[in-house]
Design an enzyme around this catalytic site. Structure first.
Site, short mmCIF file in Angstrom:
data_model
loop_
_atom_site.label_atom_id
_atom_site.label_comp_id
_atom_site.label_asym_id
_atom_site.label_seq_id
_atom_site.Cartn_x
_atom_site.Cartn_y
_atom_site.Cartn_z
N ASN A 208 40.77 69.53 33.51
CA ASN A 208 40.41 69.52 31.48
C ASN A 208 41.55 70.18 30.81
O ASN A 208 42.12 71.01 30.84
CB ASN A 208 38.65 70.04 31.40
CG ASN A 208 38.50 71.39 30.64
OD1 ASN A 208 39.45 72.11 30.47
ND2 ASN A 208 37.74 71.88 31.44
N LYS A 287 49.16 69.80 51.98
CA LYS A 287 48.63 68.12 50.84
C LYS A 287 48.35 66.89 51.48
O LYS A 287 48.64 66.18 52.79
CB LYS A 287 50.70 67.82 50.68
CG LYS A 287 50.83 66.86 49.51
CD LYS A 287 52.31 66.59 49.19
CE LYS A 287 52.01 65.62 47.71
NZ LYS A 287 53.25 65.13 47.82
N PHE A 321 29.36 77.10 24.54
CA PHE A 321 29.87 76.20 22.76
C PHE A 321 29.19 74.53 24.21
O PHE A 321 28.90 74.61 25.38
CB PHE A 321 31.22 76.64 23.34
CG PHE A 321 31.98 77.17 22.84
CD1 PHE A 321 31.85 78.77 22.62
CD2 PHE A 321 32.83 76.89 21.28
CE1 PHE A 321 32.49 79.63 21.68
CE2 PHE A 321 33.60 77.34 20.85
CZ PHE A 321 33.22 79.49 20.81
N LYS A 335 21.30 72.14 25.64
CA LYS A 335 22.06 72.86 26.32
C LYS A 335 21.58 74.56 26.40
O LYS A 335 20.73 75.28 26.89
CB LYS A 335 23.09 73.14 26.24
CG LYS A 335 24.13 72.00 27.15
CD LYS A 335 25.36 71.90 26.70
CE LYS A 335 25.81 70.08 27.61
NZ LYS A 335 27.53 70.17 27.22
O1 PMT Z 1 39.99 75.62 24.37
P1 PMT Z 1 40.32 74.70 23.36
O2 PMT Z 1 42.02 74.08 23.88
O3 PMT Z 1 40.57 75.88 22.34
O4 PMT Z 1 39.85 73.92 23.00
C1 PMT Z 1 38.20 74.58 22.70
C2 PMT Z 1 37.22 73.97 23.27
C3 PMT Z 1 36.83 72.76 23.61
C4 PMT Z 1 37.21 74.28 25.12
C5 PMT Z 1 35.60 75.32 23.31
O5 PMT Z 1 35.59 74.90 21.84
C6 PMT Z 1 34.58 74.74 24.20
O6 PMT Z 1 33.58 73.93 23.78
N1 PMT Z 1 34.04 75.00 25.11
C7 PMT Z 1 32.83 74.46 26.58
C8 PMT Z 1 32.83 73.10 26.26
C9 PMT Z 1 32.30 72.70 27.71
O7 PMT Z 1 32.89 71.91 28.57
O8 PMT Z 1 31.42 72.80 27.18
P2 PMT Z 1 29.85 72.80 28.37
O9 PMT Z 1 29.64 71.58 27.51
O10 PMT Z 1 30.31 71.80 29.67
O11 PMT Z 1 28.96 73.75 28.30
C10 PMT Z 1 28.92 74.70 27.91
C11 PMT Z 1 28.37 76.03 27.83
O12 PMT Z 1 28.24 76.26 29.31
C12 PMT Z 1 29.85 76.01 27.80
O13 PMT Z 1 29.50 77.84 27.18
C13 PMT Z 1 30.59 76.71 29.22
O14 PMT Z 1 31.67 77.83 29.18
C14 PMT Z 1 29.55 77.03 29.97
N2 PMT Z 1 29.31 76.32 31.78
C15 PMT Z 1 29.44 75.59 31.88
C16 PMT Z 1 29.51 74.83 32.95
C17 PMT Z 1 29.61 75.88 33.85
N3 PMT Z 1 29.54 75.25 35.24
N4 PMT Z 1 28.95 76.65 33.50
C18 PMT Z 1 28.98 77.53 32.77
O15 PMT Z 1 29.21 79.04 32.54
#
Ligand code: PMT
Length: 403
Positions: A208, A287, A321, A335
């Site tokens: 991403n 590949k 986040f 979440k």
């Molecule tokens: O890195 P930058 O370019 O500065 O951008 C910042 C950001 C947009 C990445 C950041 O601000 C942000 O929003 N990070 C979380 C992105 C995300 O994909 O969130 P999510 O909604 O998929 O996941 C929710 C939470 O669970 C997050 O804290 C994530 O780290 C965690 N997670 C998600 C999936 C997974 N398999 N394991 C996790 O721990």
């Protein structure tokens, strides 16, 4: 951090003086009011006019300058300062301060100040290794003076070794650390940042747009505030913040392992990484070749690291986040509950100036008790400090450790 702060930048003679010019620019850009004090030798390398133009303040040079004594005076310069930074700091100035000698404006002002002092030494490697210099540095450290170690590398004198002035950004960060409230001292934080990459074959992956900026800002700010910081980071182009332990990873599975390994040491976790929810069910060792047919990829679920942490909190503070493109509060709120978090930082990544790969963010903070705070557009560093203000509160009121 530096807004309205008075910084005295002491500049001594050495080829690295040019880096002090860049350091001054960083302080000014951060909002500091900088007064530059130059020794006579420093003026042999760069003229005071350069520092005067960039600081917007007169440069101080002479101990007995009648005009400046009346207007400012070395005692007043020492009293008004919130911070002294000496860069480059020569063996001479360090030796003088260690011996209590005050025979020019810089050494006199340093003797008179009660503000924190940061020395950034730069000198020939043999001078740096000289036991007399080392004794002087050690005795100043013991008295509470701060030092940033010189870098290794090719020195202007032709030698190779330790003695190079660190890069201006590293000195600036150390200076920032001295002004930050130390309200996370004694705490250990685990921060995740950046994207994960899920390998498809030796040349392709699913990922991403995360740059890591948000997570690195949190790690940097936590370190500034006195925390021990472990930063588990997916691939980024960023330099790790000074003083932070970096654990580089690539995939979500690796991130999970690194997080679980570091977990026993930490009191709070901030998960700003954008973890891939799915990975290819199989990774080809060679590949994958193009064929005439369309191709279907089979994906399997990655571990949800944060949800796993939420199931076994053991008194730790958990901050997540949420990057959303629609129904921000609804999805972030779900979440927060599902992953058993104390706080979630919700960013609507469709907004200009928010989310992936920019220097600012626009976030809403959702607390476990239902409170929602809306922050304006802020730099990612400012968002990090706002977030850590809440973490400090949460740590102060955290429940006793559960079994
Ligand atoms: O890195 P930058 O370019 O500065 O951008 C910042 C950001 C947009 C990445 C950041 O601000 C942000 O929003 N990070 C979380 C992105 C995300 O994909 O969130 P999510 O909604 O998929 O996941 C929710 C939470 O669970 C997050 O804290 C994530 O780290 C965690 N997670 C998600 C999936 C997974 N398999 N394991 C996790 O721990």
């Amino acid at each position: 951090m530096f807004k309205d702060k008075k910084v005295v930048l002491g500049v001594c003679g050495g080829i690295a003086v040019y880096k002090a010019v860049e350091l001054l620019r960083l302080f000014v850009k951060a909002g500091a009011d900088v007064s530059v004090v130059m020794t006579r030798s420093a003026q042999e390398f760069v003229t005071p006019l350069t520092f005067q133009t960039l600081s917007g303040n007169p440069v101080h040079r002479e101990l007995f300058d009648l005009y400046q004594e009346k207007e400012i005076g070395h005692i007043s310069l020492a009293d008004r300062a919130d911070l002294f930074v000496i860069a480059p700091a020569t063996a001479n100035i360090i030796g003088k301060v260690a011996a209590g000698i005050a025979d020019d404006l810089l050494s006199t002002t340093l003797m008179a100040t009660r503000a924190p002092v940061l020395f950034a030494p730069a000198m020939n490697v043999h001078m740096y290794e000289n036991p007399i210099y080392q004794r002087n540095e050690a005795s100043l450290r013991e008295l509470g003076y701060h030092f940033i170690d010189p870098d290794h590398g090719a020195l202007a004198c032709g030698y190779e070794g330790q003695g190079k002035l660190p890069e201006p950004q590293a000195i600036f960060t150390s200076a920032q650390n001295l002004l930050a409230p130390q309200d996370l001292a004694g705490q250990s934080l685990l921060v995740t940042a950046g994207p994960t990459r899920e390998e498809l074959d030796p040349v392709r992956y699913i990922s991403n747009y995360s740059s890591g900026k948000m997570g690195y800002a949190v790690a940097r700010a936590a370190r500034q505030r006195g925390a021990e910081v472990i930063l588990v980071s997916g691939p980024t182009f960023l330099l790790p913040p000074v003083g932070v332990t970096l654990l580089p990873v690539v995939s979500a599975a690796q991130m999970r392992d690194a997080v679980m390994q570091a977990l026993p040491k930490v009191t709070a976790v901030v998960k700003s990484a954008a973890v891939a929810d799915y990975r290819p069910a199989a990774t080809a060792t060679e590949k994958i070749k193009k064929s005439d047919d369309d191709m279907t990829l089979k994906l399997e679920k990655n571990p949800d690291i944060l949800a796993e942490l939420g199931q076994n909190k053991q008194g730790r503070i958990l901050v997540g986040f949420a990057a959303e493109t629609q129904d921000l509060l609804k999805h972030a709120g779900e979440k927060l509950k599902r992953k058993n978090l104390d706080l979630i930082v919700a960013n609507d990544i469709t907004q200009c100036g928010a989310g992936f790969d920019c220097d600012t963010n626009i976030v809403k903070l959702l607390h476990a008790d239902g409170q929602i705070e809306e922050l304006p557009q802020l730099s990612k560093d400012e968002v990090a400090h706002q977030l850590l203000d809440r973490v400090v509160e949460l740590l102060a009121h955290r429940p006793q450790e559960e079994d």
